[in-house]
Design a protein around this motif. Structure first.
Motif, PDB file in Angstrom:
ATOM      1  N   ASP A  73      -1.276  -5.944   0.563  1.00  0.00           N
ATOM      2  CA  ASP A  73      -1.807  -4.603   0.302  1.00  0.00           C
ATOM      3  C   ASP A  73      -1.082  -3.524   1.089  1.00  0.00           C
ATOM      4  OD1 ASP A  73      -4.017  -5.514  -1.392  1.00  0.00           O
ATOM      5  OD2 ASP A  73      -4.780  -6.428   0.451  1.00  0.00           O
ATOM      6  N   GLY A  93       1.431   5.512   4.493  1.00  0.00           N
ATOM      7  CA  GLY A  93      -0.005   5.486   4.736  1.00  0.00           C
ATOM      8  C   GLY A  93      -0.389   6.055   6.086  1.00  0.00           C
ATOM      9  N   GLU A 201       0.374   3.209  -3.839  1.00  0.00           N
ATOM     10  CA  GLU A 201      -0.107   4.547  -4.182  1.00  0.00           C
ATOM     11  C   GLU A 201      -1.458   4.515  -4.905  1.00  0.00           C
ATOM     12  OE1 GLU A 201       1.863   8.597  -6.060  1.00  0.00           O
ATOM     13  OE2 GLU A 201       2.677   6.639  -6.639  1.00  0.00           O
ATOM     14  N   ASN A 202      -1.674   3.513  -5.729  1.00  0.00           N
ATOM     15  CA  ASN A 202      -2.901   3.481  -6.536  1.00  0.00           C
ATOM     16  C   ASN A 202      -4.047   2.696  -5.895  1.00  0.00           C
ATOM     17  OD1 ASN A 202      -2.028   0.877  -6.811  1.00  0.00           O
ATOM     18  ND2 ASN A 202      -1.603   0.973  -9.012  1.00  0.00           N
ATOM     19  N   ASP A 203      -3.880   2.290  -4.635  1.00  0.00           N
ATOM     20  CA  ASP A 203      -4.924   1.522  -3.938  1.00  0.00           C
ATOM     21  C   ASP A 203      -5.726   2.454  -3.023  1.00  0.00           C
ATOM     22  OD1 ASP A 203      -6.498  -0.210  -2.465  1.00  0.00           O
ATOM     23  OD2 ASP A 203      -4.867  -1.588  -1.946  1.00  0.00           O
ATOM     24  N   ASP A 204      -6.718   3.118  -3.597  1.00  0.00           N
ATOM     25  CA  ASP A 204      -7.459   4.139  -2.852  1.00  0.00           C
ATOM     26  C   ASP A 204      -8.203   3.570  -1.647  1.00  0.00           C
ATOM     27  OD1 ASP A 204      -6.577   6.034  -4.614  1.00  0.00           O
ATOM     28  OD2 ASP A 204      -8.365   5.974  -5.877  1.00  0.00           O
ATOM     29  N   PHE A 205      -8.788   2.380  -1.811  1.00  0.00           N
ATOM     30  CA  PHE A 205      -9.556   1.777  -0.709  1.00  0.00           C
ATOM     31  C   PHE A 205      -8.664   1.577   0.514  1.00  0.00           C
ATOM     32  CE2 PHE A 205     -10.723  -1.943   1.774  1.00  0.00           C
ATOM     33  CZ  PHE A 205     -12.052  -1.693   2.087  1.00  0.00           C
ATOM     34  N   THR A 206      -7.509   0.960   0.300  1.00  0.00           N
ATOM     35  CA  THR A 206      -6.619   0.636   1.422  1.00  0.00           C
ATOM     36  C   THR A 206      -6.002   1.902   2.008  1.00  0.00           C
ATOM     37  OG1 THR A 206      -6.145  -1.495   0.405  1.00  0.00           O
ATOM     38  CG2 THR A 206      -4.639  -0.769   2.116  1.00  0.00           C
ATOM     39  N   ARG A 207      -5.607   2.841   1.160  1.00  0.00           N
ATOM     40  CA  ARG A 207      -5.021   4.081   1.663  1.00  0.00           C
ATOM     41  C   ARG A 207      -6.022   4.848   2.529  1.00  0.00           C
ATOM     42  NH1 ARG A 207      -2.376   7.634  -2.852  1.00  0.00           N
ATOM     43  NH2 ARG A 207      -2.006   8.943  -1.023  1.00  0.00           N
ATOM     44  N   THR A 208      -7.282   4.877   2.121  1.00  0.00           N
ATOM     45  CA  THR A 208      -8.317   5.559   2.906  1.00  0.00           C
ATOM     46  C   THR A 208      -8.471   4.902   4.275  1.00  0.00           C
ATOM     47  OG1 THR A 208      -9.514   6.199   0.910  1.00  0.00           O
ATOM     48  CG2 THR A 208     -10.764   6.211   2.957  1.00  0.00           C
ATOM     49  N   GLU A 211      -5.168   5.614   6.454  1.00  0.00           N
ATOM     50  CA  GLU A 211      -5.019   7.015   6.870  1.00  0.00           C
ATOM     51  C   GLU A 211      -5.752   7.309   8.179  1.00  0.00           C
ATOM     52  OE1 GLU A 211      -6.348   9.217   3.485  1.00  0.00           O
ATOM     53  OE2 GLU A 211      -4.485   8.856   2.362  1.00  0.00           O
TER      54      GLU A 211
END
Length: 308
Positions: A73, A93, A201-208, A211
């Motif tokens: 991920d 990220g 880019e499309n993995d909102d859970f992991t990016r959040t 960050e």
């Protein structure tokens, strides 16, 4: 919905230290994760200097592929190894708080600095080689590849006077010799000492999640340095150094490009208010190109194309 974040990493001791640090930081803010070590091409091909391989991102490409295939991920990198252009679908990220940026000399005694006979210094970096030869033009610089542990062992086994390392890497895995010499006259690689976490880019859970690990000042400084590198079109195939520091609401920047033999250099220094730092790296690179850097870069590209 929660998930276990799969952390891709190279399998060297330093890379695993970095990935474990990210894993611990994620745990502190409530995210579960697991490490997935992957061997990179940069670790496997040790008989050629990096610049002869002609590949940007040789240490990161294998992890990029694993991410895009859905095997991991996120990936954790030494930021200086990451190409300034990330693959499509992968985004920055977080930049963790930066460690020391300096290079150091690991040596077998410093008598060689006092006498006039040529010494032999080892490094796999064109940037370090050019800056060493700029200061010590009669010395011989030999190629040194492998992970940190391998390079330290090669220094012991060979008849070299010393080898150049990033201080941060040796400190992180507790291998920094007490008598190592700080080379504060060498301008580091862009983003040296910083750790980068990339995510899909499309993995909102992991990016959040990722960050939340970001350190704003480190992100700003490394961004300026990487803009400088990107505009010069350097990658790992040119002797380019850059360092940005945030201090007292100001950003201090110095950048340089050398000829491959270290005899020529074009450098720049600027200080601007932090709020005016956007675009500084690009502006400084364009100024360097106008002041002789363009000719230097063309000669470097010609030399590199002759290798391939």
């Amino acid at each position: 919905m929660s998930k276990i974040i799969r952390i891709g990493t190279r399998d060297s001791e330093l890379a695993l230290w970095q990935a474990t640090t990210v894993q611990q930081r994620l745990a502190e803010i409530g995210y579960d994760s697991t490490l997935i070590p992957i061997k990179s091409a940069g670790d496997q091909v040790l008989d050629k200097p990096l610049y002869e391989l002609g590949i940007t991102g040789i240490f990161t490409k294998t992890l990029d592929v694993a991410m895009l295939k859905g095997q991991v991920d996120i990936a954790v990198h030494s930021m200086k190894d990451v190409p300034t252009q990330l693959p499509q679908g992968i985004v920055q990220g977080a930049v963790l708080e930066r460690a020391v940026t300096h290079d150091i000399l690991v040596h077998k005694g410093l008598d060689f600095l006092e006498n006039d006979s040529p010494s032999t210094i080892a490094t796999g970096s064109l940037r370090r080689k050019a800056q060493w030869l700029n200061k010590y033009p009669n010395d011989r610089v030999v190629d040194l590849r492998g992970n940190v542990n391998t390079r330290l062992l090669k220094l012991i086994e060979n008849d070299w006077q010393g080898a150049i390392f990033a201080k941060a890497g040796l400190e992180r895995i507790k291998l920094l010799p007490k008598d190592a010499v700080l080379l504060d006259w060498i301008i580091p690689a862009p983003a040296q000492g910083a750790m980068l976490v990339v995510a899909l880019e499309n993995d909102d859970f992991t990016r959040t999640a990722v960050e939340k690990l970001n350190h704003k000042e480190s992100e700003l400084a490394t961004g300026v340095e990487r803009d400088f590198l990107r505009t010069l079109e350097g990658g790992c195939t040119a002797p380019i150094g850059a360092l940005a520091r945030c201090e007292n609401e100001k950003l201090h920047f110095e950048g340089v490009v050398f000829s491959l033999d270290g005899k020529q250099k074009v450098e720049i220094k600027k200080t601007v208010p932090l709020k005016s730092a956007d675009g500084l790296g690009t502006m400084c690179a364009n100024e360097v190109l106008k002041n002789g850097g363009q000719q230097l870069m063309e000669s470097i590209r010609n030399a590199n194309s002759a290798l391939h």
